[in-house]
Structures are given as structure tokens and as C-alpha cells.
Design a protein around this motif. Structure first.
Motif, PDB file in Angstrom:
ATOM      1  N   ASP A 106       1.832  -1.886  -0.827  1.00  0.00           N
ATOM      2  CA  ASP A 106       2.662  -2.351  -1.940  1.00  0.00           C
ATOM      3  C   ASP A 106       3.747  -3.288  -1.416  1.00  0.00           C
ATOM      4  N   TYR A 107       4.125  -4.237  -2.239  1.00  0.00           N
ATOM      5  CA  TYR A 107       5.249  -5.115  -1.900  1.00  0.00           C
ATOM      6  C   TYR A 107       5.936  -5.485  -3.204  1.00  0.00           C
ATOM      7  N   SER A 108       7.009  -4.801  -3.503  1.00  0.00           N
ATOM      8  CA  SER A 108       7.660  -4.934  -4.797  1.00  0.00           C
ATOM      9  C   SER A 108       8.094  -6.362  -5.111  1.00  0.00           C
ATOM     10  N   GLU A 109       8.482  -7.135  -4.111  1.00  0.00           N
ATOM     11  CA  GLU A 109       8.954  -8.495  -4.368  1.00  0.00           C
ATOM     12  C   GLU A 109       7.822  -9.469  -4.712  1.00  0.00           C
ATOM     13  N   GLU A 111       4.487  -8.127  -5.846  1.00  0.00           N
ATOM     14  CA  GLU A 111       3.387  -7.212  -6.173  1.00  0.00           C
ATOM     15  C   GLU A 111       2.272  -7.885  -6.963  1.00  0.00           C
ATOM     16  N   THR A 112       2.597  -8.831  -7.820  1.00  0.00           N
ATOM     17  CA  THR A 112       1.546  -9.516  -8.579  1.00  0.00           C
ATOM     18  C   THR A 112       0.592 -10.246  -7.636  1.00  0.00           C
ATOM     19  N   GLN A 137      -2.539   2.301  -0.877  1.00  0.00           N
ATOM     20  CA  GLN A 137      -1.660   2.645  -1.990  1.00  0.00           C
ATOM     21  C   GLN A 137      -1.143   4.066  -1.854  1.00  0.00           C
ATOM     22  N   GLY A 143       8.813  -1.352   1.825  1.00  0.00           N
ATOM     23  CA  GLY A 143       8.937  -2.380   0.801  1.00  0.00           C
ATOM     24  C   GLY A 143       7.859  -3.442   0.936  1.00  0.00           C
ATOM     25  N   GLN A 144       7.352  -3.620   2.143  1.00  0.00           N
ATOM     26  CA  GLN A 144       6.279  -4.587   2.380  1.00  0.00           C
ATOM     27  C   GLN A 144       5.247  -4.064   3.367  1.00  0.00           C
TER      28      GLN A 144
END
Length: 164
Positions: A106-109, A111-112, A137, A143-144
Motif C-alpha cells: 500500500d502507498y497512501s500518497e 494508492e490509485t 496487502q 506508508g510505502q
């Protein structure tokens, strides 16, 4: 290589195999095109395969650079990964070589973009009966990237996948 070494140790400890030989090559922060035929990263992988001799499993964990490079890189990723899997099997002289593709964490910044690249990774695996997708997942990450605990969790998932 931390997750791979841990997975090998788990496989040996469970009695699934008596020994595992690991060989690898890493080139951080590179797009998948770095492994195109004739490029230095591909040449290094090809040499590692030749030195290793018998190759039973090829592990692929890459894609952040492509996810962050934009839609064109993401769109082309599947075909490049399929070609890489084909070349790895040729280099290893093992047409039934198992290829395990680890999905991006996952990478919230972004994520798309990461989700779009994971979809390309899964599409490549779905097109190949001798490839498997290994999800990252839900594993601990910063965060990355996966944390040490995340890589340990990935190793357990990999060892479990290879058991079947």
C-alpha cells in the motif's frame, strides 16, 4: 533479499525441503524497462540464472517506479512483465518455471497508481498458468515500503504459497 532468505528458512524448518539455494539480483528504483532484453539489469539476471543452474522459482518484486511514472508506464507494465517471464523461462531452460509476482505494498500518497499497477501485475499472472500473485496487502508498512515485520509476513506468505 530479506524476505526471500526468511522464506527459505521457513521452508527448510517445516521440513518441506532439506535445502534451498538462493540467487538474486536487485536494482532499486528502476522501472521494469531496466530488465528489457539487452539492458544491464536483464544481463545480470540472465547471468545469475546461468550461475544458479537449476532454477525452480523466479521471484519478482518490482513496480514502484512504474506506478509513479504515470499511466503510460502502468498500461505497458503487463506486457513487459509477460515478456520478462518468458525470457526468464528461456534463460533457465525451464518452460514450466514457477514465477511468483509480489504485488506492491500500500502507498497512501499514490494508492490509485499503485492499485492500477497491482491490477497489471495480476493480469500478467492470470495470463500465465505457471505464475502466481503474492499479495502484500495488509502487511505492516511505513506508508510505502514494507517494514521488517512486513517482510517477515511476506516470507511466511511466500513459504505457504510454495508449500502447495
Amino acid at each position: 533479499m530479506g524476505a526471500w532468505v526468511t522464506a527459505a528458512r521457513v521452508r527448510v524448518a517445516t521440513g518441506a525441503v532439506s535445502q534451498i539455494r538462493l540467487s538474486g539480483y536487485a536494482e532499486p528504483s528502476q522501472p521494469i524497462t531496466a530488465w528489457d532484453s539487452g539492458r544491464p539489469a536483464w544481463s545480470a539476471v540472465e547471468r545469475a540464472i546461468q550461475v544458479a543452474g537449476l532454477v525452480d522459482v523466479f521471484l519478482w518484486y518490482q513496480g514502484e517506479s512504474d506506478a509513479l511514472a504515470g499511466p503510460d508506464a502502468i498500461t505497458r507494465y503487463r506486457d513487459r512483465l509477460v515478456d520478462l517471464m518468458r525470457r526468464v523461462r528461456l534463460a533457465s531452460a525451464n518452460p514450466s518455471l514457477l514465477v511468483v509476482v509480489c504485488g506492491l505494498a500500500d502507498y497512501s500518497e499514490a494508492e490509485t497508481a499503485y492499485a492500477a499497477l497491482r491490477a497489471q501485475q495480476m493480469a500478467a499472472v492470470q495470463s500465465d498458468p505457471r505464475a502466481r500473485y503474492l499479495s502484500t496487502q495488509g502487511l505492516p508498512h511505513d506508508g510505502q515500503h514494507l517494514t521488517v515485520a512486513g517482510y517477515q509476513g511476506l516470507a511466511v506468505r511466500l513459504a505457504e504459497m510454495l508449500r502447495h
